[in-house]
Design a protein around this motif. Sequence first.
Motif, PDB file in Angstrom:
ATOM      1  N   ARG A 269       0.991  -1.268  -0.110  1.00 30.79           N
ATOM      2  CA  ARG A 269       0.071  -0.036   0.034  1.00 30.79           C
ATOM      3  C   ARG A 269       0.896   1.299  -0.043  1.00 30.79           C
ATOM      4  NH1 ARG A 269      -5.610  -1.355   3.081  1.00 30.79           N
ATOM      5  NH2 ARG A 269      -5.871  -3.450   2.120  1.00 30.79           N
ATOM      6  N   GLN A 270       0.251   2.222  -0.676  1.00 28.15           N
ATOM      7  CA  GLN A 270       1.107   3.589  -0.779  1.00 28.15           C
ATOM      8  C   GLN A 270       0.454   4.622  -0.508  1.00 28.15           C
ATOM      9  OE1 GLN A 270       4.475   4.312  -1.574  1.00 28.15           O
ATOM     10  NE2 GLN A 270       4.760   1.977  -1.453  1.00 28.15           N
ATOM     11  N   LEU A 271       0.794   5.539   0.308  1.00 20.98           N
ATOM     12  CA  LEU A 271      -0.076   6.922   0.557  1.00 20.98           C
ATOM     13  C   LEU A 271      -0.016   7.773  -0.658  1.00 20.98           C
ATOM     14  CD1 LEU A 271      -1.133   8.450   2.980  1.00 20.98           C
ATOM     15  CD2 LEU A 271       1.116   9.513   3.167  1.00 20.98           C
ATOM     16  N   ARG A 272      -1.067   8.365  -0.857  1.00 21.88           N
ATOM     17  CA  ARG A 272      -1.189   9.248  -2.016  1.00 21.88           C
ATOM     18  C   ARG A 272      -1.711  10.493  -1.589  1.00 21.88           C
ATOM     19  NH1 ARG A 272       1.825   6.782  -5.216  1.00 21.88           N
ATOM     20  NH2 ARG A 272       0.894   4.908  -6.204  1.00 21.88           N
ATOM     21  N   GLN A 273      -2.515  10.768  -0.631  1.00 25.47           N
ATOM     22  CA  GLN A 273      -2.959  12.132  -0.177  1.00 25.47           C
ATOM     23  C   GLN A 273      -3.422  12.187   1.007  1.00 25.47           C
ATOM     24  OE1 GLN A 273      -5.958  13.441  -3.064  1.00 25.47           O
ATOM     25  NE2 GLN A 273      -6.274  15.350  -1.868  1.00 25.47           N
ATOM     26  N   GLY A 274      -3.402  13.212   1.843  1.00 23.00           N
ATOM     27  CA  GLY A 274      -3.882  13.414   3.246  1.00 23.00           C
ATOM     28  C   GLY A 274      -4.420  14.806   3.751  1.00 23.00           C
ATOM     29  N   TRP A 275      -5.024  14.717   4.918  1.00 25.11           N
ATOM     30  CA  TRP A 275      -5.526  15.888   5.452  1.00 25.11           C
ATOM     31  C   TRP A 275      -5.353  16.059   6.786  1.00 25.11           C
ATOM     32  CZ3 TRP A 275      -7.840  12.478   2.370  1.00 25.11           C
ATOM     33  CH2 TRP A 275      -9.022  11.678   2.986  1.00 25.11           C
ATOM     34  N   ASN A 276      -5.447  17.150   7.556  1.00 26.26           N
ATOM     35  CA  ASN A 276      -5.547  17.237   8.863  1.00 26.26           C
ATOM     36  C   ASN A 276      -3.992  16.965   9.444  1.00 26.26           C
ATOM     37  OD1 ASN A 276      -6.986  18.941  10.635  1.00 26.26           O
ATOM     38  ND2 ASN A 276      -7.744  17.030  12.123  1.00 26.26           N
ATOM     39  N   ALA A 277      -3.013  16.785   8.768  1.00 24.88           N
ATOM     40  CA  ALA A 277      -1.693  16.203   9.183  1.00 24.88           C
ATOM     41  C   ALA A 277      -0.833  16.267   8.024  1.00 24.88           C
ATOM     42  CB  ALA A 277      -1.885  14.827   9.726  1.00 24.88           C
ATOM     43  N   ILE A 278       0.388  16.364   8.630  1.00 23.68           N
ATOM     44  CA  ILE A 278       1.548  16.256   7.438  1.00 23.68           C
ATOM     45  C   ILE A 278       1.940  14.903   7.172  1.00 23.68           C
ATOM     46  CG2 ILE A 278       3.830  17.172   6.708  1.00 23.68           C
ATOM     47  CD1 ILE A 278       3.484  19.369   8.676  1.00 23.68           C
TER      48      ILE A 278
END
Length: 490
Positions: free
Chosen positions: A76-85
């Motif tokens: 699994r690979q992170l693509r995008q996030g919010w409310n944190a870096i």
Amino acid sequence: MRHPPRSVLLAVVGAVALVGTVTVPVVTASGATPACSVEYSVTGQWDGGFQGSVNITNNTAAVSSWSLTFDFADGRQLRQGWNAIWSQSGTTVTAANESYNGSLATGASVSAGFIASRSSGDAVPTSFKLNGTTCNTDVEPSPTPGPTDPAEDAPPALRVSGNKLVDSAGTTRRLLGVNRSGGEFMCVQGRGIFDGPVDDASVKAIADWKANTVRIPLNEECWLGLANINPAYAGANYINAVKDLVAKVKAHGMTPVVELHWTYGQYTGNSAGCSDVHASCQKPMPDMRYTPSFWASVANTFKSDRTVVFDLFNEPYPDRATATTTQAWQCWRDGGSCPGIGYEVAGMQDLVDSVRGTGATNLILAGGIAYSNDLSQWLTYRPADPAGNLAAAWHVYNFNSCSDVSCWNSTLAPVAAQVPLVAGEIGENTCAHGFIDQVMKWFDDRGLSYLGWTWNTWDCSSGPSLISGYDGTPTAFGTGLRDRLRALNG
């Protein structure tokens, strides 16, 4: 050594097809309140991707910043996030606070979300750490070494005796091990503190190679908590993370070497690594503005523990800026206004003085010029050390100028005859180990020290990587060092 470029997180475009929610509950062994709690939820899935969230609760003393880490499985690979870096290195995902949600009082919670890709499986993370503390479990006691545990042998307090390193009993010791890169670049890039896990299991994997030393590269701006660094990765948070890694290294019987890798100061001349004034690449020399303060702080932090070794500066290259080799060595030792370097330089004597001014008597390593590959005039220009505990550091890769036995015999052997010699970095960019086998044999024949670059899961296009997994699985390159260490210390 140069480092791999920062990976860029890609935004996910398109509609999200929600197909249900999966939540990992908080469970403890005894029912006691854990130090921190994390609820991990999968709020939507679709072919090739999913959306998730974490809800973090701090159950201990209030914190002014936070950083959560956990591992993805199934590629699994992170693509995008919010409310944190959000960031990902290898399998390890990090979520650090934004400027507006860093404070967490006792009992307070914060939530953050993300989108990630997936190829197969429904595996969810099983372990979470908040600021290095394991969540969702009772407080873990410090491990007690068993009768066959290598941690029962604490690392020695080293001192220089002639051209040898010896322990308190006068027994000759060698530093043989690896570098653990990450602390020099992750923080200044806003991605965390270390590259990949630095938990007990990952440190034990180094010890399982029969290494007795781990070199830990650092960043001066992150240690000093300067304004350009994300507070989650700077100042006390950074220092505590380094202290924790040092403690883990020692717990497994290995010597920690803390080393200054990246520093402040704008240099755009010959062989410049970057044009940035900040500590975002290797500079030709340390800077007078911050580096003496860095070493005074580091020395004060560890001066009561003489098992910790200080490596003053990674790879000086004033020779690329100055007109003559003599000017380069003068700059190396004395600092000041060096030809071709636009900032005031802190020389090796300045740094030795900063360390010894705190009362610290720890072993100090000082690398030469030409990226620590040239020691030809090290003895002539070596700084004075009132504690008499200074050794020479040297780096070598197959692409360096001094990379053959003839050069080693003519320039290294005279140094090694008078002071201890430590090859702080050895490596090659061939994805094999034929070159370092030659280096290790030359050093073994003379009872000298060496450390492989690097205990990180990069590929050969990014730089020499000893491992393909933090469980200690070696690359073809790393197999050479692992087998040599096990042969020597097994």
